[in-house]
Design an enzyme around this catalytic site. Structure first.
Site, PDB file in Angstrom:
ATOM      1  N   PHE A   7       0.838  -1.190   0.000  1.00  0.00           N
ATOM      2  CA  PHE A   7       0.000   0.000   0.000  1.00  0.00           C
ATOM      3  C   PHE A   7       0.872   1.239   0.000  1.00  0.00           C
ATOM      4  O   PHE A   7       1.850   1.318   0.733  1.00  0.00           O
ATOM      5  CB  PHE A   7      -0.916   0.021   1.225  1.00  0.00           C
ATOM      6  N   CYS A   8       0.484   2.190  -0.837  1.00  0.00           N
ATOM      7  CA  CYS A   8       1.161   3.483  -0.844  1.00  0.00           C
ATOM      8  C   CYS A   8       0.085   4.555  -0.940  1.00  0.00           C
ATOM      9  O   CYS A   8      -1.098   4.257  -0.753  1.00  0.00           O
ATOM     10  CB  CYS A   8       2.169   3.577  -1.984  1.00  0.00           C
ATOM     11  N   ASP A   9       0.478   5.743  -1.247  1.00  0.00           N
ATOM     12  CA  ASP A   9      -0.469   6.853  -1.244  1.00  0.00           C
ATOM     13  C   ASP A   9      -1.598   6.637  -2.254  1.00  0.00           C
ATOM     14  O   ASP A   9      -2.766   6.705  -1.914  1.00  0.00           O
ATOM     15  CB  ASP A   9       0.268   8.159  -1.524  1.00  0.00           C
TER      16      ASP A   9
END
Length: 108
Positions: A7-9
């Site tokens: 998960f990232c932005d």
């Protein structure tokens, strides 16, 4: 098959890293599904129990405490990818991190 989610932005900056991890997994015949998604989808994925390991991009490491609490309910290991491994797109190092987390989890 084990499922690893990064998960990232927005779920886009980890796409290249996911590709590198998939290459390493294929080369070593490791049966995993690796996906990159925006952090906004993390709780939905956790609640569906569709994941064996969660890794956060360094840019969202400030969200670790929030997601750790949710993951604890389902015994899902979660950690932050090191800035060095992320910056160099070291798929092998990140895949090893995920596999180690999965093997050490109470879920298995």
């Amino acid at each position: 098959m084990k499922k690893i989610f990064l998960f990232c932005d927005a779920g886009m900056s980890t796409s290249l890293l996911v590709s590198k991890m998939r290459e390493v997994a294929k080369k070593h015949d490791v049966n995993v599904q690796i996906e990159a998604l925006p952090f906004a989808r993390s709780f939905e994925i956790i609640e569906k129990k569709e994941v064996d390991c969660i890794l956060l991009g360094p840019q969202v490491k400030f969200l670790l405490k929030d997601i750790e609490e949710k993951c604890a309910e389902y015994n899902i290991p979660v950690d932050v990818i090191s800035a060095t491994a992320y910056g160099t797109m070291n798929g092998e190092k990140v895949l090893k991190q995920a596999i180690k987390m999965i093997r050490g989890s109470k879920k298995n």
